[in-house]
Design a protein around this motif. Structure first.
Motif, short mmCIF file in Angstrom:
data_model
loop_
_atom_site.label_atom_id
_atom_site.label_comp_id
_atom_site.label_asym_id
_atom_site.label_seq_id
_atom_site.Cartn_x
_atom_site.Cartn_y
_atom_site.Cartn_z
N ASP A 147 -5.08 -2.25 -11.33
CA ASP A 147 -4.64 -1.40 -10.23
C ASP A 147 -3.88 -2.12 -9.12
OD1 ASP A 147 -5.77 0.75 -11.47
OD2 ASP A 147 -7.74 0.39 -10.55
N VAL A 148 -3.97 -3.45 -9.07
CA VAL A 148 -3.28 -4.13 -7.97
C VAL A 148 -2.01 -4.82 -8.45
CG1 VAL A 148 -3.50 -5.86 -6.17
CG2 VAL A 148 -5.48 -4.48 -6.79
N PHE A 149 -2.13 -5.64 -9.49
CA PHE A 149 -0.97 -6.43 -9.91
C PHE A 149 0.23 -5.58 -10.34
CE2 PHE A 149 -3.37 -10.60 -10.95
CZ PHE A 149 -3.62 -10.75 -9.60
N VAL A 189 8.92 -2.75 -4.14
CA VAL A 189 8.03 -3.61 -3.37
C VAL A 189 8.69 -4.94 -3.13
CG1 VAL A 189 5.82 -4.79 -3.39
CG2 VAL A 189 5.98 -2.48 -4.28
N ARG A 190 9.02 -5.24 -1.88
CA ARG A 190 9.78 -6.46 -1.60
C ARG A 190 9.06 -7.36 -0.60
NH1 ARG A 190 15.62 -5.59 -3.47
NH2 ARG A 190 15.12 -3.85 -4.85
N ASN A 191 8.19 -6.81 0.21
CA ASN A 191 7.47 -7.66 1.19
C ASN A 191 6.07 -7.08 1.44
OD1 ASN A 191 7.96 -5.40 2.73
ND2 ASN A 191 9.74 -6.33 3.72
N LEU A 192 5.36 -7.73 2.34
CA LEU A 192 3.97 -7.32 2.60
C LEU A 192 3.89 -5.87 3.04
CD1 LEU A 192 2.20 -10.30 4.37
CD2 LEU A 192 2.02 -9.54 2.02
N ASN A 193 4.86 -5.46 3.87
CA ASN A 193 4.89 -4.08 4.35
C ASN A 193 4.89 -3.09 3.21
OD1 ASN A 193 4.67 -3.67 7.01
ND2 ASN A 193 6.82 -4.07 7.47
N ASP A 194 5.73 -3.40 2.22
CA ASP A 194 5.85 -2.49 1.09
C ASP A 194 4.54 -2.42 0.32
OD1 ASP A 194 8.39 -2.06 1.79
OD2 ASP A 194 9.24 -3.55 0.43
N ILE A 195 3.96 -3.60 0.15
CA ILE A 195 2.68 -3.61 -0.59
C ILE A 195 1.68 -2.72 0.11
CG2 ILE A 195 0.82 -5.01 -1.53
CD1 ILE A 195 2.66 -7.40 -1.42
N GLN A 196 1.61 -2.91 1.43
CA GLN A 196 0.61 -2.15 2.18
C GLN A 196 0.87 -0.66 2.08
OE1 GLN A 196 0.39 -3.35 6.26
NE2 GLN A 196 -1.69 -2.56 6.50
N GLU A 197 2.14 -0.28 2.06
CA GLU A 197 2.45 1.15 1.99
C GLU A 197 2.20 1.71 0.60
OE1 GLU A 197 6.42 1.88 3.32
OE2 GLU A 197 5.96 1.04 5.29
N ARG A 198 2.55 0.95 -0.43
CA ARG A 198 2.55 1.51 -1.78
C ARG A 198 1.18 1.41 -2.47
NH1 ARG A 198 6.99 1.59 0.15
NH2 ARG A 198 8.97 2.00 -0.85
N LEU A 199 0.42 0.40 -2.11
CA LEU A 199 -0.84 0.17 -2.83
C LEU A 199 -1.83 1.30 -2.52
CD1 LEU A 199 -1.39 -2.21 -4.68
CD2 LEU A 199 -2.66 -3.28 -2.84
N PRO A 200 -2.30 2.03 -3.54
CA PRO A 200 -3.19 3.18 -3.25
C PRO A 200 -4.64 2.78 -3.05
CG PRO A 200 -2.74 3.07 -5.58
CD PRO A 200 -2.04 1.89 -4.97
N ILE A 201 -4.84 1.88 -2.13
CA ILE A 201 -6.21 1.44 -1.85
C ILE A 201 -6.43 1.58 -0.35
CG2 ILE A 201 -7.80 -0.51 -1.91
CD1 ILE A 201 -6.10 -1.61 -4.21
N GLU A 250 0.30 -14.90 8.15
CA GLU A 250 0.05 -13.47 7.98
C GLU A 250 -0.38 -13.16 6.54
OE1 GLU A 250 3.18 -10.89 9.18
OE2 GLU A 250 1.63 -9.54 9.92
N CYS A 251 -1.49 -12.46 6.41
CA CYS A 251 -2.03 -12.20 5.08
C CYS A 251 -2.35 -10.72 4.93
CB CYS A 251 -3.32 -12.97 4.84
SG CYS A 251 -3.12 -14.71 4.95
N LEU A 252 -2.34 -10.29 3.67
CA LEU A 252 -2.82 -8.96 3.35
C LEU A 252 -4.15 -9.12 2.63
CD1 LEU A 252 -1.29 -6.40 3.92
CD2 LEU A 252 -0.60 -6.32 1.54
#
Lengths: 505, 373
Positions: free
Chosen positions: A63-65, A73-85, A116-118
């Motif tokens: 579910d994550v990788f 998905v290009r940066n941390l922002n995108d990950i945070q927005e797209r990841l359904p968690i 900066e970390c997610l």
């Protein structure tokens, strides 16, 4: 002083802790279960680190990788927005990153040196399945018991109390262990004074680690120097839910398969939850039986010692013959006899508790019979005493609560010793001392032997005996609940109609 | 002005019932049948009844006294003394009152030890056993008034089997023993009256613990109930003894109740007397712990420097020394008589005097303020 020198050199915990993420990872890199690698995708390069032993690895792969390979998905922002968690944390705070990493979160960075970390949650919950209770077994009624995970435990309680008023507070106890401690109560019914007292006591704790709720029970009890447990520990979710409905407070500790119920009175330790499933006559009889058993267990051996040492005139003529024949071959004083046998029983019990179940059972049966009969034949003890001690040991085990049972067995020894010194007077002195102690005890500041002193007759309905449910319309007075009535008595009568109008009507 | 008493150390009004009852029923219940009927024979129960009713009147006066005092401060005897008589005379009176309570405690303790020596352990050392008792009282009183009141409550509970086994007596009772009615002269009745008062004494300790009862108005009826129950128990026990023993036999029994207990048989128990004496510890415990509490608190009130926990140790050491000084049964009898004498004048002369003096004092004060204003 000499011995204080070394102990007082306290190390500042912040001194050695890492300052940056880079330091932290450098420190953890060597551990074999720590994974730290660079993900190189078409669109995104990032560093991922986590503990294999703590995260749910399947979940991470599934579910994550996959999201990291998507083209949007290009940066941390995108990950945070797209990841359904839910509950993804974006932070630069090193202390948050460290604790979360050790709780089973995965940490994602764009560059190795970036602060900066997610932080993505993927905690693995692995533990025992919910199983039937082993300590507080019951023949009828629910067969669920708490497990070591606090979330499962709260789930077991919450599904029995499906209302939003069931309030929960969470604390972290232990400087190092950071154990989760949860407090459950019903808003509007539990006395807020009690809740505040518990909360304050838990918050004020200064401990390094907290492993079990029995430890917590001793840490927050009113009187540390009492052998009596001041809070009930139970492994039954149904009992916990019933207590919360009454207006009590339940405390859960992560990693402990039992809940603490507070405040309590001493009689509650002698009530099994089964009592509520039987009709009230049976339940009351069994409760009285248990209390009688406690009296036997504490007093039987000491009465034997007292009567045979000092007050033989109390023995009836017919019984005297039996006693004399039984004791004629015994070369010791009654006290030696009693202590030898009591010691044997305690050895057996302790060995039975420590040995694996299969061995333990064999030991219990053969050891008991062999040692018992052999000691009589060898002339170490008398038959009569053997019966008395066996009965008193048996009686101690009727106590439903294990901790109270151990206390009962323990307080028997001061009684035996004082019976040797002053006979019946010694027993009554010891008893008076015990009663004074109980009079002083409190549980969360509430009197410990409540329905007797202070005398509250309304609370007798569910203490030494359990009266029928239609009488139990009020909550226990000693809890000082926010709402005293359990059910509206008037409406109850209206709905059921008059019970008895006339014959054949 | 003294500090206000915390609510946490106060007890609910109903406890007043148990305290009065358990303090009144003390060591006297074992032997009063003999002493009361010595002069008045089968009419002793009349004396007992009258004496018991008179305690109700005295209680009314005591409560009146305390209620009047409520307006000025803490309603207890020591504060009353200090307010009415000033620091020096008041202090002296306080000391006298505390000595009276001390005698009460010592008499109770020593009489119980006497019974133990005669019936159970002939070689028991008074010194040793009183130290053990006092250690117990020390542990109890350390818990404060709530624990002392708790002992009183539980004592009532444990007293029940001792009182109820009077039922065994009924089988052998000869109620014709009570006849002829009222045969004795008023003089001999009066002589018995003194002895009857000895059994009832103890309730005057209300003067010390009253401020520790929540809602004093509600407690009033419980005081009277306590007195009435004690009266009922004494009367019942006395009538049973008068009908069970003949007059001649009764006068030879030092502790008639114990003699009777000896006749009770159970399948597992040859006779009941030793068990009864042991359980009787709980009947005398309220009196001694309440007196130890009252004296130690009194010392603290009179000399505010001394903390109560240190005063308590002093009081208990005093108890041990005094009870060791009373060597034999004859002296126990003597100090019992002394105690009855002082108690008699205390409740029938001193308390009415105090009540009247309080009223006069109030009137004088009013006049003074009118005169100056």
């Amino acid at each position: 002083m000499f011995w204080k020198k070394k102990r007082l050199q306290e190390t500042d915990p912040n001194e050695k802790s890492p300052k940056t993420v880079k330091d932290l990872i450098a420190k953890l890199k060597d551990y074999p279960d720590f994974t730290h690698f660079e993900h190189r995708g078409k669109y995104l390069n990032c560093w991922i680190s986590f503990f294999q032993s703590l995260v749910n690895i399947e979940f991470v792969h599934r579910d994550v990788f996959p999201f990291l390979y998507r083209d949007d998905v290009r940066n941390l922002n995108d990950i945070q927005e797209r990841l359904p968690i839910e509950k993804i944390i974006r932070t630069r705070d090193i202390s948050v990153i460290q604790t979360k990493l050790l709780e089973g979160y995965i940490v994602i960075q764009i560059k190795k040196s970036q602060a900066e970390c997610l932080v993505v949650p993927s905690i693995r919950v692995k533990g025992r399945q919910v199983e039937p209770p082993e300590v507080e077994t019951s023949i009828i009624g629910p067969k669920e018991s708490f497990v070591e995970s606090v979330d499962t435990n709260i789930n077991l309680v919450r599904k029995r109390i499906p209302i939003p008023q069931l309030a929960m507070q969470e604390f972290r106890v232990g400087k190092v262990s950071n154990t989760r401690v949860s407090l459950l109560y019903l808003k509007g019914i539990a006395n807020m004074e009690n809740v505040n007292t518990v909360r304050q006591r838990i918050e004020d704790l200064e401990v390094t680690s907290l492993l079990d709720c029995n430890m917590l029970s001793q840490l927050i009890s009113d009187n540390n120097n009492s052998p009596f447990p001041q809070f009930i520990d139970t492994e039954r979710p149904d009992r916990t839910a019933a207590s919360i409905y009454e207006g009590k407070i339940a405390v859960f500790v992560d990693g402990s398969p039992s809940a603490l119920i507070l405040p309590t009175t001493i009689v509650e330790f002698f009530g099994a939850f089964d009592d509520y499933f039987l009709t009230w006559h049976l339940a009351s009889t069994y409760r009285l039986l248990r209390l009688f058993a406690v009296a036997i267990s504490v007093l039987a051996a000491s009465l034997y010692v007292a009567v045979l040492t000092y007050h033989y005139q109390l023995v009836p003529k017919d019984l005297l013959g039996t006693l004399i024949t039984s004791r004629s071959s015994v070369p010791f004083d009654p006290i030696m006899e009693a202590l030898v046998l009591e010691g044997m029983i305690e050895f057996l019990r302790e060995a039975g508790a420590r040995l694996p179940t299969k061995v333990g059972q064999t030991l219990g049966v053969t050891g008991g019979i062999v040692i018992g009969t052999a000691s009589v034949q060898a002339g170490l003890t008398s038959n009569v005493l053997l019966i008395i001690i066996a009965v008193s040991a048996l009686a101690a085990f009727t106590t439903p609560n294990y901790r109270m049972g151990t206390t009962i067995r323990f307080i028997r020894f001061p009684f035996i010793l004082s019976a040797e010194i002053l006979g019946l007077l010694g027993i009554i002195l010891c008893f008076t001392f015990l009663v004074c102690h109980l009079l002083k005890l409190t549980s969360l500041g509430r009197p410990y032997i409540e329905p007797v002193y202070p005398l509250r007759v309304t609370d007798w309905k569910d203490a030494y005996f359990r009266l029928p449910y239609n009488i139990q319309t009020t909550r226990p007075m000693f809890l000082r609940p926010g709402e005293a009535a359990r059910a509206n008595r008037k409406r109850n009568i209206e709905k059921r109609g008059k019970k008895w109008t006339d014959i054949d009507e | 002005m003294q500090k206000k008493i915390r609510e946490a150390s106060q007890v609910s009004p109903i406890i007043a019932f148990f305290i009065t009852l358990s303090i009144q029923i003390g060591i006297g219940v074992l032997s009063f049948q003999r002493t009361v009927s010595r002069h008045s024979g089968q009419d002793a129960w009349v004396v007992m009844l009258i004496a018991g009713l008179s305690t109700l009147a005295v209680m009314w006066m005591i409560l009146r006294l305390l209620d009047n005092e409520q307006a000025y401060g803490q309603p207890d005897l020591l504060s009353i003394h200090r307010r009415l008589f000033g620091k020096w005379i008041g202090g002296m009176l306080n000391m006298a009152a505390l000595s009276f309570v001390t005698i009460f405690g010592v008499v109770t303790l020593r009489s119980y030890i006497e019974i133990l020596q005669v019936w159970v352990f002939p070689q028991l050392s008074v010194f040793g056993i009183s130290i053990i008792f006092c250690l117990m009282v020390w542990y109890a009183v350390l818990g404060g008034f709530r624990v002392v009141a708790g002992i009183c409550t539980l004592s009532t509970l444990y007293m029940l089997p001792l009182i109820l086994n009077g039922g065994f007596e009924l089988q052998q009772a000869h109620f014709s023993n009570l006849l002829p009615l009222l045969e004795h002269s008023p003089q001999s009745l009066m002589q018995s009256y003194m002895q009857a008062i000895h059994s009832y004494l103890g309730f005057e300790l209300v003067l010390f613990f009253h401020p520790f009862i929540k809602r004093p108005e509600a407690a009033r009826k419980w005081y009277y109930f306590g007195l009435l129950t004690a009266l009922y128990i004494y009367l019942m026990v006395l009538i049973l003894a008068l009908t069970y023993f003949s007059q001649a036999e009764l006068q030879t029994e030092i502790w008639p109740t114990l003699t009777f207990w000896k006749a009770i048989h159970f399948p597992l128990l040859e006779h009941f007397d030793i068990i009864g004496i042991m359980v009787f510890l709980w009947v005398f415990l309220p009196s001694i712990s309440m007196s130890a509490w009252a004296i130690s608190r009194g010392i603290k009130q009179t000399f505010p420097i001394i903390r109560q926990k240190y005063a308590l140790i002093f009081v208990l050491v005093l108890f041990v020394i005094l009870s060791a000084m009373i060597r034999d049964g004859a002296r126990v009898e003597w100090i019992n008589n002394l105690y009855t004498m002082i108690g008699f004048y205390f409740i029938y002369a001193y308390i009415p005097f105090l009540l009247i003096y309080q009223l006069i004092h109030k009137k004088m004060k009013q006049k003074q303020t009118k005169g100056t204003g």
